[in-house]
Write a protein that holds these residues in place. Structure first.
Motif, mmCIF file in Angstrom:
data_model
loop_
_atom_site.group_PDB
_atom_site.id
_atom_site.type_symbol
_atom_site.label_atom_id
_atom_site.label_comp_id
_atom_site.label_asym_id
_atom_site.label_seq_id
_atom_site.Cartn_x
_atom_site.Cartn_y
_atom_site.Cartn_z
ATOM 1 N N GLY A 60 0.800 -1.220 0.000
ATOM 2 C CA GLY A 60 0.000 0.000 0.000
ATOM 3 C C GLY A 60 0.829 1.265 0.000
ATOM 4 O O GLY A 60 2.064 1.223 -0.047
ATOM 5 N N ALA A 61 0.142 2.394 0.043
ATOM 6 C CA ALA A 61 0.800 3.696 -0.001
ATOM 7 C C ALA A 61 0.246 4.575 1.114
ATOM 8 O O ALA A 61 -0.868 4.362 1.591
ATOM 9 C CB ALA A 61 0.560 4.361 -1.360
ATOM 10 N N GLU A 62 1.050 5.562 1.524
ATOM 11 C CA GLU A 62 0.584 6.495 2.538
ATOM 12 C C GLU A 62 0.871 7.923 2.086
ATOM 13 O O GLU A 62 1.991 8.261 1.737
ATOM 14 C CB GLU A 62 1.296 6.213 3.866
ATOM 15 N N PHE A 63 -0.159 8.726 2.069
ATOM 16 C CA PHE A 63 -0.036 10.153 1.738
ATOM 17 C C PHE A 63 -0.274 10.938 3.021
ATOM 18 O O PHE A 63 -1.342 10.842 3.604
ATOM 19 C CB PHE A 63 -1.063 10.546 0.671
ATOM 20 N N SER A 64 0.755 11.693 3.445
ATOM 21 C CA SER A 64 0.608 12.473 4.682
ATOM 22 C C SER A 64 0.654 13.956 4.377
ATOM 23 O O SER A 64 1.491 14.412 3.608
ATOM 24 C CB SER A 64 1.752 12.185 5.648
ATOM 25 N N VAL A 65 -0.240 14.666 5.032
ATOM 26 C CA VAL A 65 -0.222 16.118 4.935
ATOM 27 C C VAL A 65 0.104 16.659 6.315
ATOM 28 O O VAL A 65 -0.548 16.281 7.293
ATOM 29 C CB VAL A 65 -1.595 16.646 4.471
ATOM 30 N N ILE A 66 1.148 17.489 6.397
ATOM 31 C CA ILE A 66 1.530 18.065 7.691
ATOM 32 C C ILE A 66 1.281 19.568 7.617
ATOM 33 O O ILE A 66 1.840 20.257 6.749
ATOM 34 C CB ILE A 66 3.011 17.760 7.991
ATOM 35 N N LEU A 67 0.423 20.041 8.478
ATOM 36 C CA LEU A 67 0.050 21.465 8.435
ATOM 37 C C LEU A 67 0.373 22.129 9.769
ATOM 38 O O LEU A 67 0.212 21.506 10.819
ATOM 39 C CB LEU A 67 -1.450 21.604 8.170
ATOM 40 N N PRO A 68 0.848 23.373 9.747
ATOM 41 C CA PRO A 68 1.115 24.051 11.016
ATOM 42 C C PRO A 68 -0.188 24.145 11.826
ATOM 43 O O PRO A 68 -1.236 24.450 11.269
ATOM 44 C CB PRO A 68 1.602 25.449 10.610
ATOM 45 N N GLN A 69 -0.047 23.889 13.116
ATOM 46 C CA GLN A 69 -1.226 23.922 13.983
ATOM 47 C C GLN A 69 -1.716 25.355 14.152
ATOM 48 O O GLN A 69 -0.936 26.294 14.104
ATOM 49 C CB GLN A 69 -0.816 23.334 15.331
ATOM 50 N N TRP A 70 -2.997 25.515 14.336
ATOM 51 C CA TRP A 70 -3.587 26.829 14.588
ATOM 52 C C TRP A 70 -2.940 27.440 15.819
ATOM 53 O O TRP A 70 -2.823 26.786 16.855
ATOM 54 C CB TRP A 70 -5.099 26.673 14.820
ATOM 55 N N ASP A 71 -2.500 28.680 15.678
ATOM 56 C CA ASP A 71 -1.817 29.337 16.787
ATOM 57 C C ASP A 71 -2.542 30.646 17.075
ATOM 58 O O ASP A 71 -2.562 31.558 16.257
ATOM 59 C CB ASP A 71 -0.355 29.585 16.376
ATOM 60 N N ARG A 72 -3.119 30.700 18.275
ATOM 61 C CA ARG A 72 -3.928 31.860 18.624
ATOM 62 C C ARG A 72 -3.114 33.170 18.529
ATOM 63 O O ARG A 72 -3.622 34.214 18.148
ATOM 64 C CB ARG A 72 -4.473 31.683 20.054
ATOM 65 N N GLN A 73 -1.842 33.072 18.821
ATOM 66 C CA GLN A 73 -0.983 34.273 18.815
ATOM 67 C C GLN A 73 -0.894 34.923 17.424
ATOM 68 O O GLN A 73 -0.830 36.141 17.313
ATOM 69 C CB GLN A 73 0.465 33.897 19.220
ATOM 70 N N GLU A 74 -0.849 34.046 16.400
ATOM 71 C CA GLU A 74 -0.701 34.551 15.041
ATOM 72 C C GLU A 74 -1.957 35.274 14.567
ATOM 73 O O GLU A 74 -1.894 36.072 13.647
ATOM 74 C CB GLU A 74 -0.494 33.378 14.066
ATOM 75 N N ALA A 75 -3.100 34.897 15.148
ATOM 76 C CA ALA A 75 -4.387 35.332 14.576
ATOM 77 C C ALA A 75 -4.626 36.835 14.688
ATOM 78 O O ALA A 75 -3.837 37.554 15.272
ATOM 79 C CB ALA A 75 -5.516 34.556 15.234
#
Lengths: 348, 348
Positions: free
Chosen positions: B333-348
């Motif tokens: 089989g195959a694995e596709f991973s997406v890594i995204l920066p976590q929501w950071d309240r400080q940046e908002a």
């Protein structure tokens, strides 16, 4: 020229050197082209107007660290975009800040053009596709047993599919011509023969539109070129003249020698395709060779046009180191001229 | 650093200064990146191998005139193209020739990519178009009164037209994502909800293929993103897993928190889509996100693929400042991973 000015002259970007007193010590030709003459000795504030750049220059004079800033300008209706490199400099001649302006405009413009192109192609395809899908659905359902409707719909579907096919073919042509644009073709091509065979192929179309065509060519109209591509140039131009010139139109095609073309700086051959149609409004003329630019979208579609014909002509003419000239008087017709360098035995 | 080296450091191009004895007086970081360390003091001939450039430098030392030369190299399997600017320099520190190397590679590569893209799009369209035109002709002639044939052909025509429509839609999506790529999205998006709604939409397809899907997500998997685009990412990845995983496949989707992702240098959320299909050969993996790259063209077409799905995924993930990771073991089989920066309240 001496000292650091000689160094600035060697930098292939607009560059200025600013002294600790915020006065410009030296500037190169790129900077003069961009900011005007007489920069040397002037205070920075009177030459540059970008607060971010001014701030970076000040900061670099203080801490001697390099900096990078980007800015956009919109001067004379033209959007430009720059990356500015600021670095502290200390030599026996002077100390100060070297400011180099890297012009990103062309790069960004190319990216924008690609996006516009994709959007245009998609749009051009979507219209006939939607029509096709609608007809297929109708044929599967409501019109399933209505032979007259079936025949009519199939006729429309055929012309929509043919239009998409022409678009795909023109897209490929254009991309091929573009990829070869820097390679000048080397064959000896007789323009009189090229136009003769184009006229032969277009005879049925001309007859349909009751269009009379006069063609005069002296012997020996030889250029350095690619036969197929020059056929395409004159096919597109003469087909346009027939289609947009109106019924009963008279088209005149002439070939003549020019002893020396001022722009090409060489002996040239001038080919003119003149129609007596309605003509083209001046505002459209400079944009006619843009991809998908159309004077009248509806009319162009009706005529089976892809919106790429003149773009292809322009690129082929460029590849041949020639030029395309378009002129028109409203109500009196339009003239498309192709000027190509004459075949020169020495070059061969 | 002092003297002319400080000036060279401020030039945003690879640059070297060559003395009248043909030895390199100074070089900047760009030149060291390109030609290696320890350039200063070396004889020109040991550092540069382009005869045209060497000749231009010699000539400029003699006549003090600037020169421009272009050259191509092919090092480590990578084609590069440079424009070299050579200019005579005379300051209190030194006299010699300033040589600046302008890298044209990226620009030429972009032009090449555009041409390949047009050629690919045209090719992708041509196949279904030819089929459509063939069927229209058959319906107009030989099959005109054969209702069974008509029904069958209309069915195929519909699926060909639908395929072209998907291609046009994907082209537009891709061009839109690309144009926004530098603008990071700012909404608060719950990845668990996004994947949940994608799974809901794909349920009929999964049922058709007898595909079982397991999805586990802790609460609060929030990222900074664009809801529609993240839906598209997971639609494409999960649809691929269903289609290419084979019948009776089991797909596992997980979401988890990573305290700190080494590449993103931030707390991240990892989304994995794993199938138990035949897997992907290693040689294909680095190229999967190229436009129109396909492991098996025939199979992809059969599945209704446009060849743009993973390219769209890659660009959306880039826009989100995340990364895409693909791994596979043949037969497992195959694995596709997406890594995204976590929501950071400080940046908002």
């Amino acid at each position: 020229m001496q000292g650091l000015a000689t160094v600035l002259a060697g930098i292939p970007l607009a560059a200025i050197l600013v002294g600790p007193d915020d006065r410009i010590i030296a500037a190169n030709q790129g900077a003069r082209d961009h900011f005007g003459q007489g920069l040397e000795g002037r205070h920075l504030l009177t030459a540059l107007r970008q607060p971010d750049v001014l701030e970076a220059i000040e900061a670099s004079l203080r801490d001697r660290q390099p900096r990078k800033i980007t800015y956009q300008t919109s001067e004379a209706g033209r959007d430009s975009s720059f990356q500015v490199h600021v670095g502290y400099v200390e030599t026996l001649d002077a100390r100060g800040t070297l400011v180099c302006f890297e012009d990103l405009t062309e790069r960004e413009h190319a990216a924008q053009m690609r996006r516009d192109f994709v959007a245009n192609v998609s749009h051009e395809l979507r219209t006939p596709l939607t029509a096709l899908m609608g007809f297929i659905e109708t044929l599967q359902g409501p019109a399933r047993h209505d032979q007259a409707a079936i025949d009519r719909f199939l006729g429309i579907m055929q012309s929509e599919a043919a239009r998409m096919e022409r678009l795909v073919r023109d897209l490929l042509s254009l991309s091929r011509v573009e990829s070869e644009e820097r390679v000048r073709p080397r064959e000896e091509v007789n323009l009189g023969q090229v136009i003769g065979s184009v006229l032969h192929a277009l005879r049925p179309l001309a007859r349909d539109r009751a269009c009379e065509i006069t063609f005069e060519a002296p012997d020996g109209m030889i250029v350095r070129g690619n036969d197929d591509q020059l056929q395409q140039v004159f096919t597109n131009l003469i087909e346009n003249a027939i289609k947009y010139g109106g019924t009963g139109n008279h088209i005149t095609i002439t070939l003549e020698r020019i002893a020396r073309d001022a722009t090409l700086r060489a002996p040239a051959i001038l080919a003119r395709v003149r129609d007596q149609g309605p003509g083209i409004e001046p505002l459209h003329i400079p944009r006619l060779t843009e991809r998908f630019y159309r004077v009248d979208t509806h009319r162009s579609r009706e005529m089976g046009g892809t919106g790429l014909g003149l773009a292809i002509v322009k690129h082929i003419v460029n590849r041949h180191r020639g030029r395309l000239r378009i002129s028109s008087t409203l109500g009196e017709g339009a003239e498309f001229s192709v000027i190509l360098p004459q075949w020169d035995r020495q070059e061969a």
